[in-house]
Design an enzyme around this catalytic site. Structure first.
Site, PDB file in Angstrom:
ATOM      1  N   ASP A 188     -61.941 -68.777 -11.513  1.00  0.00           N
ATOM      2  CA  ASP A 188     -60.917 -68.753 -10.461  1.00  0.00           C
ATOM      3  C   ASP A 188     -59.696 -69.555 -10.886  1.00  0.00           C
ATOM      4  OD1 ASP A 188     -62.182 -67.245  -8.357  1.00  0.00           O
ATOM      5  OD2 ASP A 188     -63.607 -68.904  -8.190  1.00  0.00           O
ATOM      6  N   HIS A 194     -57.171 -64.486  -5.929  1.00  0.00           N
ATOM      7  CA  HIS A 194     -57.887 -64.201  -4.687  1.00  0.00           C
ATOM      8  C   HIS A 194     -58.355 -65.441  -3.930  1.00  0.00           C
ATOM      9  CE1 HIS A 194     -60.951 -63.959  -7.968  1.00  0.00           C
ATOM     10  NE2 HIS A 194     -61.647 -64.682  -7.120  1.00  0.00           N
ATOM     11  N   ASP A 196     -64.663 -60.098  -7.525  1.00  0.00           N
ATOM     12  CA  ASP A 196     -64.749 -61.113  -6.468  1.00  0.00           C
ATOM     13  C   ASP A 196     -63.831 -60.887  -5.267  1.00  0.00           C
ATOM     14  OD1 ASP A 196     -65.868 -63.339  -5.285  1.00  0.00           O
ATOM     15  OD2 ASP A 196     -64.505 -64.760  -6.234  1.00  0.00           O
ATOM     16  N   HIS A 252     -66.646 -66.053 -14.509  1.00  0.00           N
ATOM     17  CA  HIS A 252     -65.635 -65.785 -13.484  1.00  0.00           C
ATOM     18  C   HIS A 252     -64.855 -67.070 -13.239  1.00  0.00           C
ATOM     19  CE1 HIS A 252     -63.613 -64.152 -10.049  1.00  0.00           C
ATOM     20  NE2 HIS A 252     -64.013 -65.154  -9.311  1.00  0.00           N
TER      21      HIS A 252
HETATM   22 ZN   LIG Z   1     -63.304 -65.839  -7.474  1.00  0.00          ZN
END
Ligand SMILES: [Zn+2]
Length: 1009
Positions: free
Chosen positions: A69, A445, A195, A67
């Site tokens: 970001d 996000h 997420d 994941h």
């Molecule tokens: Zn995230």
């Protein structure tokens, strides 16, 4: 953001005790092998490469994933390259470049391995840095289904603070990269929003319309999760639109068992070094295979109890995992080998899989699924832990993003209308690509949410600014081309604080106003000028009424998808009438003060200075009210509290907010074009209540900040409207600026009595637990009158008492909320002082939608004001100056919104048309009816020669697109057939968006064009 709070990958403590406790015979498996299996050999398109499963066993699909970001604790570039110095590892681990290098080599080393990748902002960058040989190898991995893309957007966007137009844009950008690079092999079948902090219904609707077969989610309310596990409703069909004909917006939704983390003790990354590696050597005293396998079987069996088929998934990865992919994969290889080897004793089969391949097995099971029609807001990960603060965090960044959405659409439209002359012209080279990418990044996000560190938020703003620069060049080139004259065009980005050097220093200048809507608009233009009188002339040379002070004000009329150029010159002959806000002297006998225009009267209480009544003079509606500012008390340093407000979480220390002030000092300003009441609540909170001539709404322009925290209290500031409306505990909020959701707060706000549509809520936070995202509007009604407030950015909002409505405008906090960002939301400098607008509409219920839909459209795609000094050269010799231009030969009807007009290829454009009313929403003007358009000869600068309809993100022709079918409990709905495409007759149903790639031929511009 980590899945389960801070540093989820790092498991504290050894697992020896737990491991010993788990020794013993494997627990019995529930008998559940009654699953239907599709005929072998039949595979839906895109699922041909899925692994073989064991129909009589529990199949555990391992999903190796990372994941990544797109900015959070580190900036996008620091995450890609790993950063430097303290950012390398101390601040936050993560280097996406190394992850992708390592994963690709690990996949090539062992053919059974699979991996899923998500964020195209990172992947596309990495791709362009690879050699041909590596690219070829990656293409092969994708073709084999071993590298699968899920979601495929530029980022995994937030769902609470995002506008649907920006979501569609960012998904289109990422999916286009995949389609161009890998063709259909790379097209994601599955959306993957593991997420984002709560899930909107509109997001699911958009994904369905993009052609996704299903979505997997990681976060949901802890109470909802527990109940769904018990009821085995972790997988469901989400009906995501109240207007679109099912199954158009139906989306199969899988809720992951452990957010997106691996099971406890089975985390094998660099960042989870407390978990023991699989040894699997019976001669080694360190061998732990039996223990780990028993544990694995135990976890699998328990998880299975919450799911309905003989398939479950385990997410094997986490934030920035797989930098040393070999660690993860070698352990998973061994786990698979050892579990499957002892298969004679265990009914569990474990395999490398992908989200799509798991989804495919669920589909083959041919079950019926429960139906969900509401959304997943608000999200709480425990009692008193509502993630409803980020709806409002970093309001300045949220506004910058919204204005940038507006500007990007202007930029893309002009790029389409003026063709190559927009990209290269007298002002240099410009394009929309950089702003498009920056805007896509902003949807991440941790970006638009305001949940990144300050240095990262600054970097997001820097990216937007760089994108604006390229678009400004494009805008100048396009305006020069379309107007036939070369002006030194410039925009004044600081008009909101009355700063514009050109208008403030020039005696003569021109104002070009570009309107991105498909209908004419009238707009008040406000410009700061030096003292004096000014003459304003419209494009036909007629003087228009203007007010000279305190800012120059005039009403501009701009044609659809076009511009009008007004000229402004200082006139010295007349004496200027200066209007300065006058202090109100309280006359005996008059306790109130009014401002009014043809449509509205607003009344103020002279004693308090607060707004006390709104009247709609035409409809004869009167609504008494009290509007003022309050603040919730957040935590203070040193206070012993288990949870404090932070970037994510809203946790007021008291449920009752404190007034910013008991009264406001007020001043009145009346000119022929505007009437304003200036309210001063405190040194850091002020508001102008404004009525322009002809305006059908009341404008409340608030200025809040810097919020003082010298008293050691963090503060969360709201604007609240209290009215005597019997709203019966209901209120309404938009979902990503599009469809409306009905919210309910029970009248009695006793603990345990609050409401959720699908479960009995044990409410621990009567305020924060009733906050919802407001992207563009919130309203309340008593069934007759409706009061709607439009926002100019995303905010959190609620109605906590009948007849009350509140919006959180700003927040400044002294504590971190312990969800990983590791920094209190204590904005300093720019960002600490915020100005925004609430547009208030009072209407009868049946006609309210026409008011708020059309006004919201005008706000989101507001006209762009561009200035130029007078006295310019012609675009080329013989060119004719055009002071007015429209890109449309006829306006579109009010129910149709031109969502996208953009360059797609050298001879193609992307066109999206949207019905902007919901079914049954407007009873006054019949705007909720289907509408049919003729696209032939619609545009003035190009002719459409061929039209192809696509799915929403333009990565599949609509005619050949098909989705897996899912059957809700309530009964199957047959997939509607796609009507043949006739450019002369394009019908839009309520809330329908239709997307087209149009081959076009631009008109030859000549001096007469
Ligand atoms: Zn995230």
């Amino acid at each position: 953001m980590t899945a389960l709070g801070r540093a989820s990958g790092v498991r504290v403590g050894g697992w020896g005790d737990a491991g010993r406790a788990m020794r013993g015979p494997p627990p019995p498996l529930p008998v559940l092998f009654v699953v239907l299996v599709a005929a072998p050999g039949t595979r839906a398109a895109g699922y041909e490469t899925c692994p073989t499963v064991q129909p009589d066993m529990l199949n555990v699909h391992l999903l190796p994933h990372t994941h990544d970001d797109v900015g959070w604790v580190k900036t996008v570039d620091q995450y890609y390259y790993g950063g430097w110095g303290q950012f390398q590892n101390e601040l936050h681990h993560g280097a996406v470049k190394n992850i992708l290098d390592s994963v690709i080599s690990a996949l090539r080393a062992e053919p059974s391995r699979r991996f899923v990748y998500v964020e195209m902002a990172f992947f596309s960058r990495w791709w362009h840095q690879q050699t041909n040989a590596t690219q070829q190898a990656v293409r092969e991995l994708v073709r084999q289904g071993r590298l699968e893309f899920a979601n495929g957007g530029w980022v995994m966007n937030d769902e609470a603070a995002t506008h649907y137009g920006a979501i569609v844009d960012q998904m289109t950008l990422g999916l286009r990269f995949l389609q161009d690079t890998f063709g259909d092999d790379g097209r994601p079948r599955v959306a993957w929003h593991i997420d984002p902090f709560g899930h909107s219904r509109e997001q699911a609707s958009l994904f369905a319309q993009m052609g996704f077969d299903g979505i997997f989610l990681g976060r949901m309310d802890y109470q909802d999760r527990e109940l769904r596990k018990k009821k085995r409703e972790m997988e469901l069909v989400w009906r995501a639109s109240a207007s679109l004909q099912p199954p158009t917006a139906d989306l199969f939704t899988g809720l992951l068992s452990n957010a997106y983390d691996p099971p406890k003790h089975l985390c094998w990354d660099l960042v989870c070094d407390h978990d023991s590696s699989m040894v699997g050597d019976p001669f080694s005293p360190e061998d732990n295979a039996d223990v780990l396998i028993d544990h694995f079987l135990d976890v699998a069996t328990k998880q299975w109890q919450s799911y309905r088929t003989n398939h479950i998934v385990m997410t094997m990865g986490g934030d920035f995992h797989y930098e040393n992919a070999h660690m993860w994969f070698s352990n998973l290889d061994k786990l698979i080998q050892l579990v499957n080897q002892q298969a004679s004793g265990s009914p569990v089969h474990v395999l490398y899989s992908t989200p799509a391949c798991y989804l495919w097995e669920l589909n083959k099971a041919n079950l019926t699924w429960s139906l969900k029609e509401d959304d997943f807001f608000p999200y709480a990960d425990g009692p008193h832990q509502f993630w409803t603060g980020y709806f409002s965090s970093r309001p300045a960044l949220k506004r910058y993003e919204r204005v940038s959405y507006n500007f990007l659409q202007v930029c893309k439209q002009l790029e389409a209308l003026a063709a190559p002359a927009a990209n290269v012209g007298p002002y240099g080279s410009g394009d929309s690509a950089l702003l498009e990418e920056a805007m896509a990044v902003l949807q991440h996000h941790d970006a638009i949410t305001g949940t990144s560190r300050q240095l990262v938020a600054d970097d997001y703003a820097r990216r937007l600014a760089a994108g604006w620069g390229r678009c400004e060049v494009l805008l100048s080139n396009a305006l020069a081309r379309l107007s036939g004259s070369q002006e030194a065009f410039s925009i004044c980005p600081e008009l909101n604080i009355s700063v514009c050097p050109l208008s403030q220093t020039s005696a003569r200048f021109q104002v070009a106003i570009y309107n991105p809507l498909a209908r004419k608009v009238d707009r008040m233009v406000r410009l700061p000028v030096s003292a004096g009188a000014f003459l304003v002339k419209d494009p036909s040379g007629h003087a228009v009424p203007s007010d000279p002070s305190p800012e120059l004000l005039f009403s501009a009329s701009v044609p659809a998808l076009g511009f009008s150029i007004y000229s402004v010159s200082r006139v010295s002959l007349r004496r200027s009438k200066t209007h300065i806000p006058q202090p109100i002297s309280q006359k005996p006998g008059s306790a109130v003060l009014n401002i009014k225009n043809e449509h509205i009267r607003a009344t103020f209480n002279l004693e308090t200075g607060f707004l006390m009544q709104i009247e709609d003079l035409e409809q004869k509606l009167v609504l008494p009210m009290n509007q003022s500012f309050f603040w919730y008390k957040a935590g203070t340093v040193g206070q012993k509290i288990s949870q404090s407000s932070g970037a994510y979480i809203f946790k007021p220390q008291q449920q009752k907010p404190l007034p910013v002030s008991d009264s406001a000092q007020i001043h009145l300003l009346k000119t022929p074009l505007v009437q304003e009441v200036h309210q001063n609540f405190s040194a850091w909170c002020a508001q102008v209540v404004r009525l322009y001539r002809g305006q059908r709404h009341l404008e409340l322009e608030w200025t809040v900040g810097p919020i003082p925290v010298g008293d050691k209290w963090g503060k969360e500031v709201i604007s609240r409207f209290d009215m005597p409306l019997d709203t019966k505990g209901y209120f309404y909020t938009d979902s990503n600026g599009r469809e409306i959701l009905k919210r309910r707060k029970k009248r009695e706000s006793r603990v345990g009595e609050n409401y959720r549509p699908t479960w009995n809520l044990n409410q621990t936070e009567p305020v924060a637990g009733n906050y919802y995202p407001v992207n563009t509007r919130i309203y309340i009604t008593d069934g007759k009158k409706q009061l709607t407030v439009l926002t100019d950015r995303s905010q959190g909002g609620s109605s906590l008492q009948d007849g009350s409505l509140e919006l959180m405008v700003h927040r400044r906090l002294l504590l971190d909320d312990n969800r990983g960002v590791g920094e209190p939301l204590l904005e300093e400098g720019s960002g600490s002082w915020v100005r925004g607008r609430h547009l208030v509409l009072l209407d009868a219920v049946g006609t309210a939608a026409a008011g708020h839909r059309l006004l919201a459209e005008k706000e989101v795609l507001a006209p762009q004001v561009v200035l130029a000094p007078s006295g310019s050269a012609l675009y080329h010799p013989g060119a004719t100056r055009q002071l007015q231009f429209s890109g449309l030969r006829r306006e579109l009807p009010p129910s149709v919104h031109l969502l996208t007009l953009a360059r797609w290829g050298p001879q193609t454009l992307l066109l999206r048309l949207e019905h902007q009313f919901a079914r049954g929403e407007d009873s006054g003007r019949n705007l909720s009816s289907p509408v049919t358009l003729n696209l032939q000869n619609l545009f003035s600068t190009f002719t459409i020669t061929r039209l192809q309809e696509t799915t929403l993100a333009a990565n599949q022709p609509r005619a050949s697109a098909s989705r897996l079918q899912w059957n809700p409990d309530t009964g199957t709905t047959p997939t509607p057939t796609v009507p043949p495409l006739d450019p002369a007759s394009i019908t839009l149903q309520p809330m329908e968006i239709r997307t087209f790639v149009a081959s076009v031929q631009w008109e030859e511009f000549n001096s007469k064009s």
